[in-house]
Each structure stands twice: as C-alpha cells, then as structure tokens.
Motif scaffolding. Sequence first.
Motif, PDB file in Angstrom:
ATOM      1  N   LEU A   1       0.817  -1.216   0.000  1.00 29.00           N
ATOM      2  CA  LEU A   1       0.000   0.000   0.000  1.00 29.00           C
ATOM      3  C   LEU A   1       0.849   1.265   0.000  1.00 29.00           C
ATOM      4  O   LEU A   1       0.469   2.272  -0.598  1.00 29.00           O
ATOM      5  CB  LEU A   1      -0.945   0.014   1.195  1.00 29.00           C
ATOM      6  CG  LEU A   1      -2.168  -0.891   1.102  1.00 29.00           C
ATOM      7  CD1 LEU A   1      -2.983  -0.821   2.383  1.00 29.00           C
ATOM      8  CD2 LEU A   1      -3.021  -0.520  -0.090  1.00 29.00           C
ATOM      9  N   THR A   2       1.991   1.214   0.651  1.00 29.92           N
ATOM     10  CA  THR A   2       2.866   2.388   0.668  1.00 29.92           C
ATOM     11  C   THR A   2       3.369   2.702  -0.734  1.00 29.92           C
ATOM     12  O   THR A   2       3.436   3.869  -1.132  1.00 29.92           O
ATOM     13  CB  THR A   2       4.047   2.171   1.624  1.00 29.92           C
ATOM     14  OG1 THR A   2       3.530   1.965   2.942  1.00 29.92           O
ATOM     15  CG2 THR A   2       4.968   3.381   1.645  1.00 29.92           C
ATOM     16  N   ILE A   3       3.686   1.683  -1.513  1.00 28.44           N
ATOM     17  CA  ILE A   3       4.118   1.918  -2.889  1.00 28.44           C
ATOM     18  C   ILE A   3       2.955   2.425  -3.736  1.00 28.44           C
ATOM     19  O   ILE A   3       3.082   3.412  -4.469  1.00 28.44           O
ATOM     20  CB  ILE A   3       4.717   0.640  -3.496  1.00 28.44           C
ATOM     21  CG1 ILE A   3       6.030   0.302  -2.789  1.00 28.44           C
ATOM     22  CG2 ILE A   3       4.937   0.797  -4.999  1.00 28.44           C
ATOM     23  CD1 ILE A   3       6.602  -1.032  -3.143  1.00 28.44           C
ATOM     24  N   VAL A   4       1.799   1.753  -3.625  1.00 23.76           N
ATOM     25  CA  VAL A   4       0.649   2.109  -4.454  1.00 23.76           C
ATOM     26  C   VAL A   4       0.124   3.502  -4.113  1.00 23.76           C
ATOM     27  O   VAL A   4      -0.227   4.282  -4.997  1.00 23.76           O
ATOM     28  CB  VAL A   4      -0.468   1.048  -4.298  1.00 23.76           C
ATOM     29  CG1 VAL A   4      -1.757   1.498  -4.938  1.00 23.76           C
ATOM     30  CG2 VAL A   4      -0.012  -0.274  -4.876  1.00 23.76           C
ATOM     31  N   VAL A   5       0.074   3.826  -2.830  1.00 28.59           N
ATOM     32  CA  VAL A   5      -0.456   5.123  -2.398  1.00 28.59           C
ATOM     33  C   VAL A   5       0.648   6.179  -2.386  1.00 28.59           C
ATOM     34  O   VAL A   5       0.405   7.339  -2.735  1.00 28.59           O
ATOM     35  CB  VAL A   5      -1.092   4.990  -0.994  1.00 28.59           C
ATOM     36  CG1 VAL A   5      -1.487   6.339  -0.438  1.00 28.59           C
ATOM     37  CG2 VAL A   5      -2.293   4.062  -1.044  1.00 28.59           C
ATOM     38  N   GLY A   6       1.839   5.793  -2.003  1.00 30.52           N
ATOM     39  CA  GLY A   6       2.910   6.760  -1.784  1.00 30.52           C
ATOM     40  C   GLY A   6       3.414   7.444  -3.034  1.00 30.52           C
ATOM     41  O   GLY A   6       3.671   8.654  -3.020  1.00 30.52           O
ATOM     42  N   ALA A   7       3.559   6.716  -4.132  1.00 28.46           N
ATOM     43  CA  ALA A   7       4.086   7.323  -5.356  1.00 28.46           C
ATOM     44  C   ALA A   7       3.189   8.455  -5.859  1.00 28.46           C
ATOM     45  O   ALA A   7       3.686   9.556  -6.123  1.00 28.46           O
ATOM     46  CB  ALA A   7       4.289   6.258  -6.431  1.00 28.46           C
ATOM     47  N   PRO A   8       1.876   8.243  -5.972  1.00 25.33           N
ATOM     48  CA  PRO A   8       1.035   9.363  -6.395  1.00 25.33           C
ATOM     49  C   PRO A   8       1.008  10.510  -5.386  1.00 25.33           C
ATOM     50  O   PRO A   8       0.958  11.681  -5.771  1.00 25.33           O
ATOM     51  CB  PRO A   8      -0.354   8.754  -6.548  1.00 25.33           C
ATOM     52  CG  PRO A   8      -0.147   7.302  -6.678  1.00 25.33           C
ATOM     53  CD  PRO A   8       1.113   6.993  -5.935  1.00 25.33           C
ATOM     54  N   VAL A   9       1.048  10.188  -4.100  1.00 19.96           N
ATOM     55  CA  VAL A   9       1.026  11.241  -3.081  1.00 19.96           C
ATOM     56  C   VAL A   9       2.277  12.103  -3.183  1.00 19.96           C
ATOM     57  O   VAL A   9       2.195  13.333  -3.130  1.00 19.96           O
ATOM     58  CB  VAL A   9       0.882  10.634  -1.666  1.00 19.96           C
ATOM     59  CG1 VAL A   9       1.164  11.668  -0.594  1.00 19.96           C
ATOM     60  CG2 VAL A   9      -0.504  10.047  -1.478  1.00 19.96           C
ATOM     61  N   VAL A  10       3.440  11.487  -3.349  1.00 23.64           N
ATOM     62  CA  VAL A  10       4.684  12.255  -3.480  1.00 23.64           C
ATOM     63  C   VAL A  10       4.623  13.144  -4.719  1.00 23.64           C
ATOM     64  O   VAL A  10       5.007  14.323  -4.671  1.00 23.64           O
ATOM     65  CB  VAL A  10       5.915  11.318  -3.524  1.00 23.64           C
ATOM     66  CG1 VAL A  10       7.165  12.078  -3.935  1.00 23.64           C
ATOM     67  CG2 VAL A  10       6.119  10.648  -2.184  1.00 23.64           C
ATOM     68  N   ALA A  11       4.113  12.611  -5.816  1.00 19.60           N
ATOM     69  CA  ALA A  11       4.024  13.406  -7.051  1.00 19.60           C
ATOM     70  C   ALA A  11       3.078  14.589  -6.879  1.00 19.60           C
ATOM     71  O   ALA A  11       3.407  15.719  -7.262  1.00 19.60           O
ATOM     72  CB  ALA A  11       3.556  12.522  -8.201  1.00 19.60           C
ATOM     73  N   VAL A  12       1.911  14.358  -6.295  1.00 25.25           N
ATOM     74  CA  VAL A  12       0.934  15.432  -6.117  1.00 25.25           C
ATOM     75  C   VAL A  12       1.456  16.479  -5.137  1.00 25.25           C
ATOM     76  O   VAL A  12       1.336  17.680  -5.384  1.00 25.25           O
ATOM     77  CB  VAL A  12      -0.425  14.859  -5.651  1.00 25.25           C
ATOM     78  CG1 VAL A  12      -1.365  15.954  -5.196  1.00 25.25           C
ATOM     79  CG2 VAL A  12      -1.057  14.048  -6.766  1.00 25.25           C
ATOM     80  N   VAL A  13       2.048  16.036  -4.039  1.00 25.62           N
ATOM     81  CA  VAL A  13       2.568  16.989  -3.054  1.00 25.62           C
ATOM     82  C   VAL A  13       3.687  17.827  -3.665  1.00 25.62           C
ATOM     83  O   VAL A  13       3.770  19.033  -3.419  1.00 25.62           O
ATOM     84  CB  VAL A  13       3.046  16.252  -1.782  1.00 25.62           C
ATOM     85  CG1 VAL A  13       3.821  17.174  -0.866  1.00 25.62           C
ATOM     86  CG2 VAL A  13       1.855  15.659  -1.041  1.00 25.62           C
ATOM     87  N   SER A  14       4.524  17.219  -4.477  1.00 22.23           N
ATOM     88  CA  SER A  14       5.608  17.992  -5.093  1.00 22.23           C
ATOM     89  C   SER A  14       5.063  19.061  -6.032  1.00 22.23           C
ATOM     90  O   SER A  14       5.647  20.140  -6.159  1.00 22.23           O
ATOM     91  CB  SER A  14       6.575  17.078  -5.836  1.00 22.23           C
ATOM     92  OG  SER A  14       5.979  16.559  -7.004  1.00 22.23           O
ATOM     93  N   LEU A  15       3.943  18.781  -6.678  1.00 18.27           N
ATOM     94  CA  LEU A  15       3.339  19.775  -7.565  1.00 18.27           C
ATOM     95  C   LEU A  15       2.615  20.868  -6.784  1.00 18.27           C
ATOM     96  O   LEU A  15       2.664  22.039  -7.150  1.00 18.27           O
ATOM     97  CB  LEU A  15       2.360  19.098  -8.522  1.00 18.27           C
ATOM     98  CG  LEU A  15       2.985  18.160  -9.551  1.00 18.27           C
ATOM     99  CD1 LEU A  15       1.896  17.436 -10.333  1.00 18.27           C
ATOM    100  CD2 LEU A  15       3.910  18.911 -10.477  1.00 18.27           C
ATOM    101  N   LEU A  16       1.931  20.485  -5.709  1.00 19.81           N
ATOM    102  CA  LEU A  16       1.146  21.449  -4.939  1.00 19.81           C
ATOM    103  C   LEU A  16       2.005  22.372  -4.083  1.00 19.81           C
ATOM    104  O   LEU A  16       1.687  23.548  -3.932  1.00 19.81           O
ATOM    105  CB  LEU A  16       0.128  20.722  -4.049  1.00 19.81           C
ATOM    106  CG  LEU A  16      -0.980  19.975  -4.789  1.00 19.81           C
ATOM    107  CD1 LEU A  16      -1.867  19.249  -3.788  1.00 19.81           C
ATOM    108  CD2 LEU A  16      -1.795  20.910  -5.656  1.00 19.81           C
TER     109      LEU A  16
END
Length: 78
Positions: free
Chosen positions: A25-40
């Motif tokens: 779950l950390t891989i599945v959830v974490g990758a998109p979260v890191v990408a979105v947070v870096s953009l925001l």
Amino acid sequence: MPEPVESHDPEGVDYAWVMQTTFALTIVVGAPVVAVVSLLVGVSLPTWAARAEFAIRVGALVWFVVAVGVFLYARSQE
C-alpha cells in the motif's frame, strides 16, 4: 510429490500480513502522493539529491500513516 505447504493460524494480529500489506500500500499510495505533493507545494527541486530527499521525507510520512492504519484494521478484525 511436492511437500505440503505449512499453514499458520496466528493468535492476535498477523504481523507478517501487516508488514506485507503496508509495503504494498505504501508503494501504491505513496508514489502518487509524493508526485501530487511535489506539484502542490511548489518546492524547487533542482537536483536529483533534492528530489530524493523530498521523496524520502514525504514517503516516510505516508509509510507511517499507512502502517498505523493497516495495524488498526488488522487489530479490529481479530
């Protein structure tokens, strides 16, 4: 003939399941979260070292939240 696979019926929380589920779950959830947070956040990440450090910091928070959530779920299913 292959040897039979051993089964395990743990009492209480199955920590192996918790660790495996947390990892996935950390891989599945974490990758998109890191990408979105870096953009925001709009933080300047000019070097690969800065990008890696940012991903590790955000990923650690995601891992902790996922681990606690998975553990609480496993405990409630006892």
